[in-house]
Design a protein around this motif. Structure first.
Motif, PDB file in Angstrom:
ATOM      1  N   HIS A  16       0.848  -1.189   0.000  1.00  0.00           N
ATOM      2  CA  HIS A  16       0.000   0.000   0.000  1.00  0.00           C
ATOM      3  C   HIS A  16       0.888   1.246   0.000  1.00  0.00           C
ATOM      4  CE1 HIS A  16      -3.328  -2.656   0.927  1.00  0.00           C
ATOM      5  NE2 HIS A  16      -4.171  -1.626   0.895  1.00  0.00           N
ATOM      6  N   TYR A  33     -12.535  -0.577  -3.302  1.00  0.00           N
ATOM      7  CA  TYR A  33     -11.764  -0.311  -2.081  1.00  0.00           C
ATOM      8  C   TYR A  33     -12.425   0.793  -1.264  1.00  0.00           C
ATOM      9  CZ  TYR A  33      -8.129  -2.945  -4.485  1.00  0.00           C
ATOM     10  OH  TYR A  33      -7.425  -3.920  -5.151  1.00  0.00           O
ATOM     11  N   ASN A  82      -6.254   7.276  -4.814  1.00  0.00           N
ATOM     12  CA  ASN A  82      -5.494   6.468  -3.852  1.00  0.00           C
ATOM     13  C   ASN A  82      -4.908   7.365  -2.762  1.00  0.00           C
ATOM     14  OD1 ASN A  82      -4.849   4.032  -2.785  1.00  0.00           O
ATOM     15  ND2 ASN A  82      -3.249   3.513  -4.244  1.00  0.00           N
ATOM     16  N   ASN A 107     -12.640   0.834 -12.673  1.00  0.00           N
ATOM     17  CA  ASN A 107     -11.329   0.222 -12.910  1.00  0.00           C
ATOM     18  C   ASN A 107     -10.280   1.243 -13.349  1.00  0.00           C
ATOM     19  OD1 ASN A 107     -12.304   0.785 -15.426  1.00  0.00           O
ATOM     20  ND2 ASN A 107     -12.308  -1.337 -16.163  1.00  0.00           N
ATOM     21  N   SER A 115      -3.133  -1.204  -8.640  1.00  0.00           N
ATOM     22  CA  SER A 115      -4.428  -1.887  -8.716  1.00  0.00           C
ATOM     23  C   SER A 115      -5.274  -1.405  -9.893  1.00  0.00           C
ATOM     24  CB  SER A 115      -5.213  -1.680  -7.411  1.00  0.00           C
ATOM     25  OG  SER A 115      -4.543  -2.248  -6.315  1.00  0.00           O
ATOM     26  N   SER A 151      -5.711   1.504  -1.664  1.00  0.00           N
ATOM     27  CA  SER A 151      -5.562   0.238  -2.379  1.00  0.00           C
ATOM     28  C   SER A 151      -4.078  -0.021  -2.623  1.00  0.00           C
ATOM     29  CB  SER A 151      -6.309   0.289  -3.713  1.00  0.00           C
ATOM     30  OG  SER A 151      -5.909   1.417  -4.469  1.00  0.00           O
ATOM     31  N   ASN A 160      -8.976   4.949  -7.604  1.00  0.00           N
ATOM     32  CA  ASN A 160      -9.551   4.751  -6.276  1.00  0.00           C
ATOM     33  C   ASN A 160      -9.926   6.119  -5.707  1.00  0.00           C
ATOM     34  OD1 ASN A 160     -10.198   4.090  -3.672  1.00  0.00           O
ATOM     35  ND2 ASN A 160      -8.178   3.299  -3.108  1.00  0.00           N
ATOM     36  N   ASP A 205      -1.545   5.248 -10.647  1.00  0.00           N
ATOM     37  CA  ASP A 205      -2.043   5.855  -9.410  1.00  0.00           C
ATOM     38  C   ASP A 205      -1.771   7.359  -9.357  1.00  0.00           C
ATOM     39  OD1 ASP A 205      -2.933   3.412  -8.599  1.00  0.00           O
ATOM     40  OD2 ASP A 205      -1.339   3.040  -7.161  1.00  0.00           O
TER      41      ASP A 205
END
Length: 548
Positions: A378, A454, A478, A432, A462, A458, A435, A474
């Motif tokens: 993470h 999540y 996130n 998809n 991911s 995440s 986050n 990312d």
């Protein structure tokens, strides 16, 4: 929605077959995912094979039979490291040939009479450098064409320099340099110095700066050129120090001296006041020019290959480029404007945010600060900007120079040169891609329809479909990511490798987090806080400077 990507299924470019690009640093996961999606797309079209009169079937007919084999071939070769490296070299050679083709067009124009003048050849080399070609490549092309055509070189033409333009018959005022009307920059410098703004150390107000910019533009300068000259003038003022004051009469030491008679000097008409020597012009560094031609960018990829460092951090090259920083979108904040053009030299950036296990190699005590349910992979959180900078210093022990990204570097890495709103494009309509505050959260601003899987942070990587144009993942959602710069208002001038003055207590972080609404995931969105601020949704990623 119309989509033309299917037409690339049999392209010579293996990346294009899978709707990827050479510059996007596609990961094995992205290659697999794109191949899978395209195979599913074609599979859904198979019923069209029996509809011979359907226009769509007629258009797709060849692909219905051939696409799976071409897609599988691209997947296999790009997942093989050696085959992919060979194909990258082939692409690089094609880019070189394209640049040489453009250079030969310019050369053919210069050889119109089967003669190549020296000044024309020098201009050719200058244009060729702009295309990213080396001197040896250009010279070989010139010699080859001269031989093929039987052309000859001609020495530089001799000419008499034109007489200077006379502005006025009146002599210039003492201490004021004569004006060259052909050079608006010189005239603008003169007017700035005559204004005596900021001579006493005062700061130039926004209104004064705008007024001077308008004056520069009226002389024929662009807004960016006027801004640069104003900055040059302010630096000149900041370097001025007043002469030391003479001591007050009461403080002067008493020295007894005999009076001396002053010699009588007859004044004559030929005598004139002594003219003080003019101050030497302030030397200014030449304006940095970054070559962003396709060939120059491809050569950077050859010179600076991607690498994984000693902490296991995967570093991807972000090639030199030009982009427009900021946004005028309806949901953009006022501090995202004005939009300005920014040029950046190449640099490396970590593919993912720094993870717990990577950060704790530097600071093992951080393990007790991990967010609840956060594993090794993470993104690290509860780190402030100063701690992130210490990690960069720790990483730099291996001889490379690591640091946090500047705000411009972060935005360019996230959006590329096409001005996209999100790292992947324009829409966030599925779970998809990133986050963020989705249906699994309880925030009032959450999206109650999309489920990203999540409720909090995440593991990095991911969301491979949400990668930026350079393969960085990312970048949206996130965790927020600290930047090197302090918060400052944007300026209108064009900028090259900009950095903030670092005189502000507000430190920038970018990208949005698992707590963020959709609008905060945009590539141009700006956020800031104190440098010692830490939270369960703020982390960072790092930059490594390209040597040489």
């Amino acid at each position: 929605m119309r989509w033309d990507g299917w037409r690339n299924y049999n392209s010579d470019d293996l990346y294009a077959r899978l709707c990827l690009t050479y510059e996007s640093n596609p990961s094995p996961e992205q290659i697999e995912e794109n191949c899978r999606q395209l195979l599913v797309w074609w599979q859904k079209k198979l019923p069209l094979k029996n509809q011979t009169s359907n226009p769509l079937a007629q258009m797709l007919r060849a692909g219905l039979d051939e696409a799976p084999a071409f897609l599988a071939e691209a997947r296999t070769k790009l997942l093989d490291a050696e085959a992919r490296a060979q194909f990258d070299l082939l692409l690089h050679g094609q880019i070189v040939q394209e640049a040489l083709g453009e250079f030969r067009k310019l050369l053919a124009f210069a050889l119109g009479e089967n003669k190549l003048r020296e000044e024309d050849e020098n201009r050719l080399y200058e244009r060729g450098r702009g295309l990213g070609l080396t001197r040896s490549d250009m010279q070989a092309a010139v010699e080859g064409e001269l031989t093929r055509l039987g052309a000859e070189r001609v020495a530089a033409t001799m000419f008499t320099a034109p007489a200077p333009v006379v502005i006025s018959s009146a002599a210039p005022a003492a201490g004021v340099a004569p004006v060259d009307a052909r050079d608006p920059a010189t005239e603008f410098r003169r007017m700035l110095r005559l204004s005596k703004l900021c001579i006493d150390g005062d700061e130039m107000t926004d209104d004064q700066r705008d007024a001077m910019c308008n004056m520069g533009e009226s002389l024929g300068l662009t807004g960016g050129e006027a801004e640069d000259l104003i900055d040059e003038y302010l630096e000149e003022c900041s370097g001025m120090t007043p002469p030391p004051l003479a001591p007050a009469p009461s403080m002067r030491p008493a020295v007894a001296t005999a009076p001396t008679a002053k010699p009588a000097v007859a004044k004559t008409a030929s005598m004139a006041p002594v003219k003080r020597p003019e101050a030497a012009p302030v030397a200014t560094a030449p304006k940095e020019v970054i070559n962003t031609s396709p060939l120059a960018r491809a050569q950077e990829r050859q010179q600076f290959p991607n690498f994984t460092n000693s902490a296991g951090i995967e570093m991807l090259l972000v090639p030199s480029g030009v982009f427009f920083m900021g946004s005028t979108a309806k949901d953009a904040a006022p501090h995202e404007q004005p939009v300005s053009q920014v040029s950046l030299s190449c640099y490396y950036m970590s593919r993912f945010p720094i993870t717990n296990v990577q950060y704790e190699k530097c600071d093992p005590t951080h393990r007790t600060k991990r967010a609840a349910n956060a594993g090794d992979n993470h993104p690290v959180v509860y780190v402030n900007a100063k701690e992130a900078e210490k990690f960069c210093q720790w990483m730099s022990r291996d001889g490379k120079k690591y640091r946090l990204p500047t705000e411009a570097e972060w935005e360019y890495a996230a959006r590329g040169m096409d001005g996209r709103s999100f790292p992947w494009g324009e829409r966030l309509d599925s779970g998809n891609l990133a986050n963020f505050a989705d249906k699994q959260t309880n925030f009032p601003w959450r999206d109650a329809v999309i489920d990203d899987g999540y409720p909090e942070s995440s593991p990095v990587g991911s969301f491979p479909r949400g990668a930026s144009p350079f393969g960085l993942e990312d970048m949206a959602g996130n965790v927020f990511e600290w930047c090197l710069d302090s918060f400052e208002a944007y300026k209108t001038k064009e900028r090259v490798n900009p950095r903030s003055s670092m005189n502000n207590t507000k430190r920038i972080y970018r990208g949005g987090s698992w707590k963020s609404r959709v609008s905060n995931l945009r590539t141009s969105a700006r956020n800031f806080n104190l440098p010692n601020y830490s939270s369960n949704d703020v982390g960072f990623r790092i930059v490594c400077e390209c040597e040489g």
